[in-house]
Design an enzyme around this catalytic site. Structure first.
Site, short mmCIF file in Angstrom:
data_model
loop_
_atom_site.label_atom_id
_atom_site.label_comp_id
_atom_site.label_asym_id
_atom_site.label_seq_id
_atom_site.Cartn_x
_atom_site.Cartn_y
_atom_site.Cartn_z
N LEU A 1 0.82 -1.21 0.00
CA LEU A 1 0.00 0.00 0.00
C LEU A 1 0.85 1.26 0.00
O LEU A 1 0.47 2.27 -0.56
CB LEU A 1 -0.93 0.01 1.22
CG LEU A 1 -2.00 -1.08 1.26
CD1 LEU A 1 -2.77 -1.02 2.57
CD2 LEU A 1 -2.95 -0.94 0.08
N GLY A 2 2.01 1.21 0.62
CA GLY A 2 2.86 2.39 0.67
C GLY A 2 4.12 2.14 1.48
O GLY A 2 4.24 1.14 2.20
N GLY B 1 7.26 4.47 3.72
CA GLY B 1 7.76 5.73 4.24
C GLY B 1 9.02 5.52 5.04
O GLY B 1 9.60 4.43 5.03
N GLY C 1 8.74 2.56 7.59
CA GLY C 1 8.62 1.18 7.14
C GLY C 1 7.64 1.07 5.99
O GLY C 1 7.57 1.95 5.14
N VAL D 1 3.54 -0.35 4.58
CA VAL D 1 2.17 -0.76 4.90
C VAL D 1 1.71 -1.68 3.78
O VAL D 1 1.82 -1.34 2.60
CB VAL D 1 1.23 0.44 5.02
CG1 VAL D 1 -0.20 -0.03 5.28
CG2 VAL D 1 1.68 1.37 6.14
N LYS E 1 1.17 -2.60 9.18
CA LYS E 1 2.25 -1.62 9.17
C LYS E 1 3.51 -2.32 9.69
O LYS E 1 3.56 -2.73 10.85
CB LYS E 1 1.86 -0.43 10.05
CG LYS E 1 2.86 0.71 10.09
CD LYS E 1 2.29 1.86 10.93
CE LYS E 1 3.24 3.02 11.03
NZ LYS E 1 2.66 4.13 11.86
N ASP F 1 1.54 15.57 14.74
CA ASP F 1 1.85 15.39 13.31
C ASP F 1 0.57 15.32 12.48
O ASP F 1 0.39 14.42 11.66
CB ASP F 1 2.70 14.13 13.10
CG ASP F 1 3.40 14.14 11.74
OD1 ASP F 1 3.52 15.23 11.13
OD2 ASP F 1 3.81 13.07 11.27
#
Length: 521
Positions: free
Chosen positions: A189-190, A192, A195, A197, A212, A309
């Site tokens: 999924l993504g 960053g 780490g 996901v 995650k 954040d």
């Protein structure tokens, strides 16, 4: 034990280009065995004993001749090697017959604050940005699970499991990889700085979930344990999830990677904006988003938590499906271009995510928090921070929903403060004097912001001048009192002095939410 040479497939022509070739089938097999020996200090160690092979024929066309191995008379001279070198050579040569395909290069991660390009802001993914939906199968991630590796007497227990990490500590994900003997991966999924996901299927329940997977780096592991603590607290105090914060379903440590399992949601709000050509949300949708976000953050503040954040990347859509609607005439752009449409969300339900930086009010506060574009002025000036910094971030987010682009597109502290003055008015005297004591380099006599500095670039001055006031950014709409109320709410959220800034709890009682839903233009 005597030395050994390993034949290779290199060409003898020095000018020939280097190419990857298949291993030669005519090389001699290597015989080796594992033994235990006692070193001079009386410690037992395992070593690999490699047997000598007969020397290759000097005239064999399949054998390269190196002066380091054969002399001019073609007599065999064993090379001088350590035992470790010989063992490594044996293992490498044995693996050549089943050579793996070359690994794919990975793109470097973007910088934390991103970079400004044109009228849009390119930011690093955190944590559900759009990413490739497939990845190579058969990676090292399909190595034995933790439980299998620890099972006595199993064939897997006798051999060391291959590494499941890349050089940066990210977990190498593969299709149908089973994590922790339970979660079968479907797609990435993504990714960053924290780490990755992945979408996965819980094989115990058949439910689709998001996992995650934290990088195997101590600082990220430590942060993830703090996040687990926060998420458990949120779930304990809001079991029915009335306040729209992400719920933790499970967590575990898988091969030195902390993994957090949560419900599978849609894309983040920033990705929806980006995919929608940075066209703003409708006023009705902004109203719905604002009420949910303020309620979520007020819930955190009641628990004495500061998120620190808040940004569109950390707001997920529960359902990211949409319909297409034609743009109004003033939004179509080029007169001769093809007709454009705008994506309209079917649902405005959202979830607040990423509590890796969340901080309890009575615990240690780091000096700098928040992503640059949503950072409160008290953080920039080093005056300390608390709950009001979340309120300021929410003000920036609401303006971004209204315009489609980030309010403060900058990467320099002084430039950022100058833009704030253009948007919000001059710094209040009391707040400016406190800032001048903490950051004297940003001020001149009289606690006035020292902008522009002599070293400020022409582009920087131009960007600050182009920054509009809030009244220009959010113009009132005739016959729509909610538009004026929205402007007033944002002004109170974007107040310089945190002591004068509206609290998130009080913002929920603002007239903006008591009036009728705003009209769309």
């Amino acid at each position: 034990m005597s030395g050994i040479t390993v034949t290779t497939n290199e060409t003898a022509t020095p000018s020939a280009p280097r190419k990857r070739k298949r291993p030669n089938q005519n090389t001699y097999p290597i015989a080796w065995s594992e033994v235990k020996e006692i070193d001079p200090h009386g410690r037992t160690r395992e070593v690999i004993v490699i047997e000598d092979t007969p020397p290759p024929t000097p005239h064999s066309p399949t054998t390269s001749i190196r002066s380091a191995v054969f002399n001019t008379s073609s007599s065999y001279i064993p090379p001088i090697r350590t035992r470790a070198q010989a063992a490594a050579a044996a293992v490498n040569t044995a693996s050549m017959s089943a050579a793996a395909p070359p690994t794919r290069k990975r793109k470097r991660e973007q910088q934390e604050d991103g970079e400004v390009t044109g009228s849009h802001v390119k930011r690093a993914y955190v944590p559900n940005a759009t990413a490739p939906t497939s990845f190579p199968s058969g990676s090292a991630a399909t190595a034995p699970t933790d439980e299998a590796a620890k099972t006595p007497g199993s064939s897997q227990a006798s051999t060391k499991a291959p590494s499941c990490d890349d050089k940066e500590g990210h977990y190498i994900v593969a299709v149908d990889d089973v994590i922790y003997d339970r979660y079968r991966t479907v797609r990435l999924l993504g990714q960053g700085t924290f780490g990755k996901v992945v979408e996965a299927v819980d094989t115990h329940t058949g439910r689709s979930v998001a996992v995650k997977i934290i990088r195997a780096i101590p600082k990220y592991r430590d942060a993830s344990k703090i996040e687990v603590r926060v998420l458990n607290k949120l779930k304990e105090r809001d079991p029915l999830n009335k306040h729209n914060c992400i719920h933790l379903l499970d967590w575990f440590d898988h091969r030195n990677h902390i993994c957090l399992v949560s419900e599978l949601l849609g894309i983040c709000v920033y990705d929806f904006l980006k995919d929608n050509d940075f066209q703003p949300f409708s006023r009705r949708h902004i109203h719905a988003f604002a009420k949910q976000l303020l309620d979520s953050v007020a819930f955190l503040h009641d628990l004495r938590l500061v998120h620190t954040d808040l940004k569109p990347e950390n707001i997920l859509l529960v359902d990211s499906t949409y319909t297409n609607a034609p743009l109004s005439p003033y939004q179509k752009g080029s007169r001769n271009g093809p007709p454009k449409t705008k994506r309209i969300l079917r649902s405005t339900a959202i979830r607040l995510i990423d509590f890796g930086s969340a901080t309890f009010e009575d615990e240690y506060h780091s000096t700098v928090v928040s992503t640059r574009h949503y950072r409160a002025p008290e953080i920039i000036l080093g005056l300390g921070w608390s709950y009001p910094c979340d309120a300021f971030s929410l003000g920036c987010i609401l303006v971004e929903f209204f315009t489609g682009v980030a309010l403060f597109q900058t990467h320099d502290n002084l430039e950022h403060l100058a833009m704030m003055e253009n948007v919000m008015g001059k710094l209040p005297e009391r707040f400016a004097r406190a800032g001048a004591k903490s950051k004297p380099e940003f001020f001149k006599e009289g606690a006035k912001l020292d902008w522009p500095k002599a070293k400020a670039t022409r582009q920087s001055k131009k960007d600050v001048r182009a920054t509009k006031s809030l009244a220009e950014i959010i113009p009132p709409i005739h016959g729509d009192p909610s538009s004026r109320a929205f402007l007033d709410l944002v002004k109170q959220l974007l107040t310089f002095d945190p002591a004068q800034r509206i609290t998130v709890r009080d913002a929920l009682s603002h007239p903006y939410f008591t009036l009728h839903e705003p009209l769309d233009p």
